[in-house]
Design a protein around this motif. Sequence first.
Motif, PDB file in Angstrom:
ATOM      1  N   LYS A 146       1.031  -1.139   0.036  1.00 55.08           N
ATOM      2  CA  LYS A 146      -0.043   0.073   0.014  1.00 55.08           C
ATOM      3  C   LYS A 146       0.860   1.116   0.067  1.00 55.08           C
ATOM      4  CE  LYS A 146      -3.848  -2.235   2.405  1.00 55.08           C
ATOM      5  NZ  LYS A 146      -4.594  -2.148   3.777  1.00 55.08           N
ATOM      6  N   LYS A 174      -3.316   8.823  -8.253  1.00 54.14           N
ATOM      7  CA  LYS A 174      -4.148   7.913  -7.757  1.00 54.14           C
ATOM      8  C   LYS A 174      -5.214   7.210  -8.777  1.00 54.14           C
ATOM      9  CE  LYS A 174      -7.740   6.994  -4.183  1.00 54.14           C
ATOM     10  NZ  LYS A 174      -8.230   7.773  -2.980  1.00 54.14           N
ATOM     11  N   ASP A 175      -6.117   8.267  -9.494  1.00 56.52           N
ATOM     12  CA  ASP A 175      -7.082   7.846 -10.351  1.00 56.52           C
ATOM     13  C   ASP A 175      -6.428   7.040 -11.522  1.00 56.52           C
ATOM     14  OD1 ASP A 175      -8.700   9.249  -8.821  1.00 56.52           O
ATOM     15  OD2 ASP A 175      -8.755  11.139 -10.157  1.00 56.52           O
ATOM     16  N   ILE A 178      -5.932   3.450 -10.193  1.00 57.09           N
ATOM     17  CA  ILE A 178      -7.350   2.924 -10.307  1.00 57.09           C
ATOM     18  C   ILE A 178      -7.593   2.554 -11.526  1.00 57.09           C
ATOM     19  CG2 ILE A 178      -9.558   3.191  -9.464  1.00 57.09           C
ATOM     20  CD1 ILE A 178      -8.698   4.940  -7.404  1.00 57.09           C
ATOM     21  N   GLU A 183      -6.327  -1.515  -6.665  1.00 55.57           N
ATOM     22  CA  GLU A 183      -7.405  -1.329  -5.716  1.00 55.57           C
ATOM     23  C   GLU A 183      -7.370  -0.090  -4.815  1.00 55.57           C
ATOM     24  OE1 GLU A 183      -8.117  -4.442  -2.908  1.00 55.57           O
ATOM     25  OE2 GLU A 183      -8.579  -6.078  -4.644  1.00 55.57           O
ATOM     26  N   VAL A 184      -8.759   0.668  -4.929  1.00 52.08           N
ATOM     27  CA  VAL A 184      -8.560   1.942  -4.165  1.00 52.08           C
ATOM     28  C   VAL A 184      -8.113   1.997  -2.801  1.00 52.08           C
ATOM     29  CG1 VAL A 184     -10.779   1.977  -3.674  1.00 52.08           C
ATOM     30  CG2 VAL A 184      -9.867   4.124  -3.877  1.00 52.08           C
ATOM     31  N   SER A 185      -8.205   0.916  -2.187  1.00 53.80           N
ATOM     32  CA  SER A 185      -7.945   0.706  -0.703  1.00 53.80           C
ATOM     33  C   SER A 185      -6.456   0.758  -0.386  1.00 53.80           C
ATOM     34  CB  SER A 185      -8.557  -0.607  -0.176  1.00 53.80           C
ATOM     35  OG  SER A 185      -8.046  -1.872  -0.724  1.00 53.80           O
ATOM     36  N   THR A 188      -3.650   6.169  -0.868  1.00 53.50           N
ATOM     37  CA  THR A 188      -4.164   7.409  -0.182  1.00 53.50           C
ATOM     38  C   THR A 188      -3.181   8.662  -1.033  1.00 53.50           C
ATOM     39  OG1 THR A 188      -2.634   7.094   1.478  1.00 53.50           O
ATOM     40  CG2 THR A 188      -4.563   6.157   2.072  1.00 53.50           C
ATOM     41  N   THR A 189      -3.747   9.832  -0.695  1.00 51.93           N
ATOM     42  CA  THR A 189      -3.337  10.937  -1.341  1.00 51.93           C
ATOM     43  C   THR A 189      -2.782  11.950  -0.379  1.00 51.93           C
ATOM     44  OG1 THR A 189      -5.225  11.835  -2.254  1.00 51.93           O
ATOM     45  CG2 THR A 189      -4.050  10.358  -3.627  1.00 51.93           C
TER      46      THR A 189
END
Length: 219
Positions: A146, A174-175, A178, A183-185, A188-189
Amino acid sequence: MVVTILRKSYDEAIKAVGGVKIYEGKVPTEEINRIKEQATYFGEDGSIDYWNNIVKVYVIRRANGDDVYIQLAGNTAGGNIQILQKEAFKQTITMLKADQIQKDLSDKGKAVLHINFDTDKATLKGDGKEAIAEIAKVLNADKNLKIAIHGYTDNTGDEKHNLQLSKQRAATVKDELIKSGIEVSRLTTEGFGQNSPIADNNSEEGKFQNRRVELIKDK
């Protein structure tokens, strides 16, 4: 009279090609002393020295950054013209590949990337998307990894605007990750604007280094 006509001719010619006068007057004594400490040559018998002469300085700004500076100086006994072309900043920092990103995250807990965005925007340039593809390779190789994505800018412009821009650029990274299947989980940004520079903002090279995205290994 001849000197006046000559100066007027140069002035008109320079302005005709887009030149703008940025200074006219005698060069301050402190500036002359500073230059003389560094300069090794002022022409035969000081022929290109401009001590106590009225100096005109023009700039012709060019889209690629190769601005041209023209300096005119003289009196009734003679004069001179000096032309300097500024070389545009050339990027020498190369894009980090997946193996180096993985190594930096493992050894240091973070990786520093210089991802190219459009000027003053959060939209990616072509090689910016390539850089994010390298990040995706690292995340796909370790499904438990992560990361926190931190955005930074240089100090050009308004501090509040830069803070918002850094957050938007981190969100763009981040986008894109994804979209590539991460996975978005796992992401973090945060944006920090012009805070915490890693280089001198007084040079183009330093500004480039400060415009960065840092990947922080989320423990």
